[in-house]
Design a protein around this motif. Structure first.
Motif, PDB file in Angstrom:
ATOM      1  N   THR A 197       8.019  -1.265  -5.314  1.00 34.58           N
ATOM      2  CA  THR A 197       6.902  -1.846  -4.558  1.00 34.58           C
ATOM      3  C   THR A 197       5.763  -2.242  -5.495  1.00 34.58           C
ATOM      4  O   THR A 197       5.225  -3.356  -5.399  1.00 34.58           O
ATOM      5  CB  THR A 197       6.399  -0.841  -3.503  1.00 34.58           C
ATOM      6  N   TRP A 198       5.404  -1.344  -6.398  1.00 36.99           N
ATOM      7  CA  TRP A 198       4.373  -1.685  -7.386  1.00 36.99           C
ATOM      8  C   TRP A 198       4.799  -2.905  -8.219  1.00 36.99           C
ATOM      9  O   TRP A 198       3.967  -3.743  -8.588  1.00 36.99           O
ATOM     10  CB  TRP A 198       4.122  -0.502  -8.318  1.00 36.99           C
ATOM     11  N   SER A 199       6.095  -3.006  -8.505  1.00 35.31           N
ATOM     12  CA  SER A 199       6.578  -4.144  -9.301  1.00 35.31           C
ATOM     13  C   SER A 199       6.455  -5.461  -8.557  1.00 35.31           C
ATOM     14  O   SER A 199       6.358  -6.521  -9.179  1.00 35.31           O
ATOM     15  CB  SER A 199       8.039  -3.912  -9.710  1.00 35.31           C
ATOM     16  N   PRO A 218      -7.617  -0.440  -0.852  1.00 32.77           N
ATOM     17  CA  PRO A 218      -7.166  -0.091   0.504  1.00 32.77           C
ATOM     18  C   PRO A 218      -5.943  -0.884   0.977  1.00 32.77           C
ATOM     19  O   PRO A 218      -5.134  -0.364   1.752  1.00 32.77           O
ATOM     20  CB  PRO A 218      -8.388  -0.378   1.374  1.00 32.77           C
ATOM     21  N   LYS A 219      -5.796  -2.127   0.534  1.00 29.94           N
ATOM     22  CA  LYS A 219      -4.635  -2.925   0.949  1.00 29.94           C
ATOM     23  C   LYS A 219      -3.354  -2.388   0.306  1.00 29.94           C
ATOM     24  O   LYS A 219      -2.303  -2.316   0.961  1.00 29.94           O
ATOM     25  CB  LYS A 219      -4.830  -4.394   0.577  1.00 29.94           C
ATOM     26  N   ILE A 220      -3.443  -2.035  -0.965  1.00 29.06           N
ATOM     27  CA  ILE A 220      -2.288  -1.440  -1.628  1.00 29.06           C
ATOM     28  C   ILE A 220      -1.996  -0.080  -1.006  1.00 29.06           C
ATOM     29  O   ILE A 220      -0.832   0.295  -0.815  1.00 29.06           O
ATOM     30  CB  ILE A 220      -2.532  -1.309  -3.143  1.00 29.06           C
ATOM     31  N   SER A 221      -3.052   0.646  -0.641  1.00 25.58           N
ATOM     32  CA  SER A 221      -2.876   1.940   0.018  1.00 25.58           C
ATOM     33  C   SER A 221      -2.097   1.783   1.317  1.00 25.58           C
ATOM     34  O   SER A 221      -1.175   2.558   1.602  1.00 25.58           O
ATOM     35  CB  SER A 221      -4.235   2.577   0.307  1.00 25.58           C
ATOM     36  N   LYS A 222      -2.424   0.781   2.103  1.00 26.62           N
ATOM     37  CA  LYS A 222      -1.708   0.547   3.364  1.00 26.62           C
ATOM     38  C   LYS A 222      -0.233   0.274   3.104  1.00 26.62           C
ATOM     39  O   LYS A 222       0.649   0.800   3.805  1.00 26.62           O
ATOM     40  CB  LYS A 222      -2.331  -0.629   4.110  1.00 26.62           C
ATOM     41  N   LEU A 223       0.049  -0.538   2.098  1.00 24.13           N
ATOM     42  CA  LEU A 223       1.437  -0.867   1.753  1.00 24.13           C
ATOM     43  C   LEU A 223       2.194   0.384   1.326  1.00 24.13           C
ATOM     44  O   LEU A 223       3.321   0.642   1.786  1.00 24.13           O
ATOM     45  CB  LEU A 223       1.445  -1.902   0.628  1.00 24.13           C
ATOM     46  N   LEU A 224       1.587   1.182   0.454  1.00 23.35           N
ATOM     47  CA  LEU A 224       2.246   2.389  -0.032  1.00 23.35           C
ATOM     48  C   LEU A 224       2.430   3.421   1.072  1.00 23.35           C
ATOM     49  O   LEU A 224       3.451   4.111   1.129  1.00 23.35           O
ATOM     50  CB  LEU A 224       1.445   2.995  -1.189  1.00 23.35           C
ATOM     51  N   GLN A 225       1.460   3.531   1.965  1.00 29.45           N
ATOM     52  CA  GLN A 225       1.601   4.461   3.076  1.00 29.45           C
ATOM     53  C   GLN A 225       2.785   4.073   3.964  1.00 29.45           C
ATOM     54  O   GLN A 225       3.526   4.939   4.446  1.00 29.45           O
ATOM     55  CB  GLN A 225       0.322   4.491   3.911  1.00 29.45           C
ATOM     56  N   GLY A 226       2.960   2.782   4.165  1.00 31.17           N
ATOM     57  CA  GLY A 226       4.085   2.313   4.981  1.00 31.17           C
ATOM     58  C   GLY A 226       5.417   2.656   4.367  1.00 31.17           C
ATOM     59  O   GLY A 226       6.318   3.175   5.051  1.00 31.17           O
ATOM     60  N   VAL A 227       5.581   2.394   3.068  1.00 37.85           N
ATOM     61  CA  VAL A 227       6.878   2.683   2.439  1.00 37.85           C
ATOM     62  C   VAL A 227       7.106   4.189   2.334  1.00 37.85           C
ATOM     63  O   VAL A 227       8.248   4.654   2.444  1.00 37.85           O
ATOM     64  CB  VAL A 227       7.030   1.999   1.059  1.00 37.85           C
ATOM     65  N   PHE A 254      11.363   5.629  -7.066  1.00 36.60           N
ATOM     66  CA  PHE A 254      11.907   4.279  -7.238  1.00 36.60           C
ATOM     67  C   PHE A 254      11.400   3.303  -6.189  1.00 36.60           C
ATOM     68  O   PHE A 254      11.130   2.141  -6.514  1.00 36.60           O
ATOM     69  CB  PHE A 254      13.440   4.324  -7.268  1.00 36.60           C
ATOM     70  N   VAL A 255      11.271   3.735  -4.933  1.00 36.48           N
ATOM     71  CA  VAL A 255      10.728   2.805  -3.937  1.00 36.48           C
ATOM     72  C   VAL A 255       9.310   2.411  -4.309  1.00 36.48           C
ATOM     73  O   VAL A 255       8.922   1.241  -4.208  1.00 36.48           O
ATOM     74  CB  VAL A 255      10.786   3.400  -2.515  1.00 36.48           C
ATOM     75  N   GLN A 256       8.516   3.370  -4.760  1.00 33.74           N
ATOM     76  CA  GLN A 256       7.164   3.019  -5.194  1.00 33.74           C
ATOM     77  C   GLN A 256       7.204   2.135  -6.444  1.00 33.74           C
ATOM     78  O   GLN A 256       6.429   1.187  -6.557  1.00 33.74           O
ATOM     79  CB  GLN A 256       6.347   4.276  -5.453  1.00 33.74           C
ATOM     80  N   ALA A 257       8.101   2.439  -7.379  1.00 34.39           N
ATOM     81  CA  ALA A 257       8.209   1.607  -8.582  1.00 34.39           C
ATOM     82  C   ALA A 257       8.580   0.168  -8.218  1.00 34.39           C
ATOM     83  O   ALA A 257       8.015  -0.789  -8.752  1.00 34.39           O
ATOM     84  CB  ALA A 257       9.245   2.196  -9.539  1.00 34.39           C
ATOM     85  N   SER A 307      17.004   3.381  -2.692  1.00 38.31           N
ATOM     86  CA  SER A 307      15.684   2.790  -2.913  1.00 38.31           C
ATOM     87  C   SER A 307      15.775   1.273  -3.038  1.00 38.31           C
ATOM     88  O   SER A 307      14.977   0.539  -2.445  1.00 38.31           O
ATOM     89  CB  SER A 307      15.047   3.369  -4.185  1.00 38.31           C
ATOM     90  N   PHE A 308      16.759   0.824  -3.816  1.00 41.30           N
ATOM     91  CA  PHE A 308      16.895  -0.625  -4.006  1.00 41.30           C
ATOM     92  C   PHE A 308      17.349  -1.295  -2.719  1.00 41.30           C
ATOM     93  O   PHE A 308      16.897  -2.405  -2.397  1.00 41.30           O
ATOM     94  CB  PHE A 308      17.886  -0.915  -5.132  1.00 41.30           C
ATOM     95  N   ALA A 309      18.210  -0.636  -1.967  1.00 42.01           N
ATOM     96  CA  ALA A 309      18.644  -1.185  -0.675  1.00 42.01           C
ATOM     97  C   ALA A 309      17.463  -1.282   0.294  1.00 42.01           C
ATOM     98  O   ALA A 309      17.368  -2.242   1.072  1.00 42.01           O
ATOM     99  CB  ALA A 309      19.752  -0.322  -0.085  1.00 42.01           C
TER     100      ALA A 309
END
Length: 299
Positions: A225-227, A164-173, A220-223, A266-268
């Motif tokens: 963020t996951w990184s 759920p914490k990773i879910s919150k982060l991904l939902q935000g981005v 790329f934004v998810q990549a 994405s990188f910016a």
């Protein structure tokens, strides 16, 4: 002896900083993205008719409403700055002509297996609006798509329920991504490749302007963020994002310049995130969750 320990400490700290910075350096454009960028992006009078072509208003979808949504981690000013940081080559330019020729070549070489894969990737997409309505018929599938990159690389247990914490982060981005995507698209109204090249036979048609690519943006934004959460898997996430962006060219719906611009944006976005307290707090919780929970699912 104390000086030696201090020396090793600072060397170790320096190595850590360098490693962190290296992990966050955007690789330069390569392959056809690099070679195409070297070709003139200026209008070519010999193909002036192409510069009169814009994305047809009759094909607009409802996605422009995301321009009215407030960003999650980004500020309004950052969205504006990012949307003004990129532009596409003139329709009549030599660069676009080469891009279209490249896409025609891809089209001539499409295999059934390739078509199946790119169409599968084309169906992946997370929409913040659906996430607001748990009774929505696509609610569960939407959350599943939110975790596509993690699930694709590490299995079905990498999902919103277990993390759920990773879910919150991904939902935000992803909220920022959709706002960013459609802010750029509806500022510039770039026609799709098949609007300029009648020989292109796209595997689907999209009801929004071409520039920049939303699929590539979220990939790329998810990549990135996951990184930040799992730095040791960075290369795997980036490779998957690369596959996703190239799939849009194979499908005949995005120019390479759409995709390269999205990678740059994405990188910016990541650079803004790394200076954002809310993102850093959510990232910290996501990293802690991964370190604690992933051992149950990753062998």
């Amino acid at each position: 002896m104390k000086k030696i320990y201090l020396l090793f400490f600072f060397l170790g700290l320096t190595h850590l900083v360098i490693a962190q910075n290296t992990r966050r350096v955007l690789a330069p454009a390569s392959d056809h993205y690099k070679s195409l960028q070297a070709i003139s992006a200026a209008a070519n009078p010999q193909r002036a008719w192409m510069d009169t072509v814009h994305y047809p208003p009759a094909e607009y979808g409802s996605s422009f409403v995301y321009m009215l949504v407030k960003p999650y981690y980004l500020s309004d000013g950052q969205v504006k700055a990012l949307s003004e940081s990129v532009k596409f080559p003139a329709n009549s330019s030599d660069q676009v002509r080469k891009e279209l020729d490249y896409m025609l070549d891809l089209q001539s070489k499409r295999t059934p297996e390739q078509i199946k894969r790119v169409e599968f990737l084309g169906d992946i997409g997370y929409w913040p609006s659906i996430n607001m309505v748990p009774s929505h018929p696509s609610y569960e599938e939407n959350l599943r798509n939110l975790f596509f990159e993690g699930r694709e690389l590490m299995g079905e247990n990498i999902n919103a329920k277990n993390f759920p914490k990773i879910s919150k982060l991904l939902q935000g981005v992803m909220q920022d991504i959709r706002i960013m995507e459609f802010t750029i698209k509806y500022k510039l109204f770039r026609p799709r490749p098949y609007h300029l090249e009648p020989k292109l036979q796209p595997l689907t048609k999209i009801n929004s302007p071409s520039f920049a690519s939303g699929h590539t943006l979220w990939a790329f934004v998810q990549a990135f963020t996951w990184s930040e959460v799992i730095p040791e898997r960075q290369q795997d996430f980036i490779a998957l994002a690369e596959e996703i962006r190239r799939s849009r060219e194979i499908m005949g719906i995005h120019y390479p310049s759409d995709n390269e611009a999205s990678r740059q944006v994405s990188f910016a976005m990541l650079q803004y995130y790394l200076k954002n307290d809310a993102f850093q707090n959510d990232l910290k919780e996501a990293v802690a969750e991964w370190k604690t929970v992933s051992r149950k699912y990753i062998r």
